[in-house]
Design a protein around this motif. Structure first.
Motif, short mmCIF file in Angstrom:
data_model
loop_
_atom_site.label_atom_id
_atom_site.label_comp_id
_atom_site.label_asym_id
_atom_site.label_seq_id
_atom_site.Cartn_x
_atom_site.Cartn_y
_atom_site.Cartn_z
N ALA A 390 0.23 -1.34 0.24
CA ALA A 390 -0.04 0.27 -0.09
C ALA A 390 0.78 1.15 -0.22
O ALA A 390 -0.17 2.48 -0.36
N THR A 391 1.54 1.26 0.87
CA THR A 391 2.88 2.80 0.35
C THR A 391 4.39 2.28 0.19
O THR A 391 4.59 0.53 0.18
N PRO A 392 5.70 2.91 -0.27
CA PRO A 392 6.66 2.41 -0.57
C PRO A 392 7.51 1.35 0.80
O PRO A 392 8.17 0.76 0.77
N LEU A 393 7.02 1.98 2.00
CA LEU A 393 7.53 2.30 3.39
C LEU A 393 7.70 0.92 3.48
O LEU A 393 7.91 -0.42 4.23
N ARG A 397 8.95 -2.92 4.06
CA ARG A 397 9.27 -3.71 5.06
C ARG A 397 8.49 -5.23 4.73
O ARG A 397 9.16 -5.58 5.77
N LEU A 398 7.53 -5.39 4.52
CA LEU A 398 7.32 -6.68 4.99
C LEU A 398 7.79 -7.10 3.33
O LEU A 398 7.42 -9.01 3.57
N ALA A 399 8.71 -6.48 2.43
CA ALA A 399 8.84 -7.83 1.93
C ALA A 399 10.20 -8.20 2.58
O ALA A 399 10.70 -9.69 1.83
N ARG A 400 10.74 -8.47 3.81
CA ARG A 400 11.87 -8.83 4.88
C ARG A 400 11.28 -9.64 6.02
O ARG A 400 11.53 -9.88 6.75
N ALA A 415 0.55 0.88 9.41
CA ALA A 415 -0.66 0.55 8.21
C ALA A 415 -1.58 1.65 9.13
O ALA A 415 -1.55 2.23 9.66
N ASP A 416 -2.19 2.04 7.84
CA ASP A 416 -3.89 2.28 7.70
C ASP A 416 -4.65 2.71 6.76
O ASP A 416 -4.21 2.13 6.19
N ASP A 417 -5.13 3.96 6.50
CA ASP A 417 -6.38 3.27 5.66
C ASP A 417 -5.91 2.91 4.52
O ASP A 417 -6.72 2.24 3.60
#
Length: 434
Positions: A390-393, A397-400, A415-417
């Motif tokens: 949903a966001t670049p960050l 992060r989740l790729a790791r 995360a947010d909306d």
């Protein structure tokens, strides 16, 4: 002919409280899962490769890669009339009510205004992946009618009630014991258990209801089946002192409600920060629940909720955003702050436990675990599709991420909306991110 739909993605739901069972027995996670919905209810859940051959070839399977399907979030305490006054600059609870809350709630005597806010409120909940909530109206009967009409239009499982408040509030917001009983009774007869809607008897909190009005609340609970009781408890130290002065015959704050027969398996008390052991024990004995509202507790300087002690006494706990004292409709933001509240007390909030509190734990607090809060076969198909990119960050992060627990923790912190790709109620899309 039944309407059958299917979604393929990573899928996660809790099946037990992580505190009560071995960690791996608390949830089901399918890295490549399939969710099948028939006429609004979940008819199959499991590994995609196992289930796909059993599907009729004419059923379309909606595939979401780099996503996660979870149950819809459950918010066990929120004020819809305070939607537009969220983020009002800071005073503590009692001053905040007089400065911001009461003047805003005055506007809800106008049903057209209430309807506009109810629509925006539900849109905001769904944008944040919340599909069930326990909701305060205002003292005005019309405010609850407007809310139920808006929720019914989208077939949402929602709980709401008219505020009962006959003292210590402006004249334009007070009712009487008799009028609050009659207005509540009419709303119950028209709306309680109509479709997916439920009614909550809703005295604002002990200081704003006389003993006579609290007795009328107890009368309503005795006259109708399956009603909820929704109010506030021990949020602020000055509030607690005020309650003791107003009800000198009570042994503690909770005892005020107990003396008026307001404790039951469908009673939900928001906050519960400053409780003694007797109060925890009585909540446990009656099956009553606490709504943990970390963003408002921090924003209003109310204190730190002791989750560990509540669980020691086996009190059901769900998460509450408490908008507008709370600072976000997002359950991710709420869990983010909950983690910090627990850390401040030298404890730790496991990410799977956080996820449980926001889904199945909330459902158990509301006695709805057989209908919502998980993705078990036979339950109502209220679910959310999360976008892990949903966001670049978040994507980076989740790729790791090395485990589903690590993924959950990153989501609750980052995360947010924007992470809510789509929200479904009874298998129907009620929000889709543009």
């Amino acid at each position: 002919m039944p309407i059958i739909k299917a979604w393929r993605s990573a899928i996660l739901h809790c099946i037990a409280n992580p505190t009560d069972v071995a960690h791996e027995q608390a949830f089901q996670y399918f890295e490549d899962g399939l969710l099948v919905v028939e006429d609004g209810h979940i008819s199959a859940l499991g590994d995609a490769q196992t289930l796909l051959p059993s599907l009729s070839p004419d059923i379309d399977v909606e595939h979401h890669s780099n996503a996660l399907i979870i149950p819809g979030f459950i918010d066990t305490h929120i004020h819809y009339p305070q939607s537009d006054m969220i983020a009002s600059y800071g005073v503590q609870l009692l001053d905040w009510l007089n400065t911001y809350t009461f003047p805003e709630e005055r506007k809800f005597a106008d049903k057209d205004y209430a309807s506009q806010v109810a629509k925006r409120f539900l849109e905001e909940l769904l944008r944040n992946g919340t599909t069930t909530a326990l909701v305060f109206g205002t003292v005005h009967k019309a405010s609850v009618e407007a809310f139920f009409e808006a929720a019914e239009a989208q077939d949402l499982r929602m709980i709401c009630g008219k505020v009962m408040m006959d003292r210590h509030a402006p004249d334009y917001l007070t009712d009487t014991p008799e009028s609050s009983y009659q207005d509540s009774k009419a709303l119950i007869e028209n709306w309680h258990e109509k479709g997916r809607l439920h009614y909550a008897v809703t005295p604002r909190f002990a200081p704003t209801s006389s003993s006579e009005q609290l007795a009328q609340a107890g009368k309503l609970l005795s006259e109708f089946d399956n009603l909820y009781l929704h109010t506030h408890l021990s949020e602020n130290l000055k509030e607690c002192e005020w309650v003791q002065a107003l009800f000198p015959d009570s042994s503690h704050y909770l005892d005020v409600y107990d003396q008026h027969q307001l404790l039951s398996e469908r009673s939900v008390f928001a906050h519960g920060i400053h409780l003694c052991d007797q109060e925890y024990q009585r909540l446990s004995e009656t099956g009553s629940a606490i709504a943990f509202c970390p963003t408002s507790n921090l924003f209003l300087g109310s204190g730190l909720f002791n989750l560990e002690k509540a669980e020691l006494h086996k009190v059901n706990v769900g998460m509450g955003t408490d908008v507008g004292g709370g600072t976000s409709f997002s359950m991710f933001s709420t869990l983010n702050e909950a983690y910090k509240v627990i850390q401040m007390q030298g404890q730790n909030l496991d990410p799977m436990k956080s996820f449980y509190l926001a889904t199945l734990g909330g459902a158990k607090a509301l006695r709805l675990e057989d209908r919502v809060g998980n993705l078990a076969v036979g339950t109502e198909a209220d679910f959310v599709i999360l976008d892990k990119a949903a966001t670049p960050l978040l994507n980076t992060r989740l790729a790791r991420s090395s485990s589903i627990q690590d993924t959950l923790f990153a989501l609750m912190i980052l995360a947010d909306d924007r992470a809510i790709k789509a929200t479904y109620a009874m298998g129907q899309c009620v929000h889709r991110r543009d």
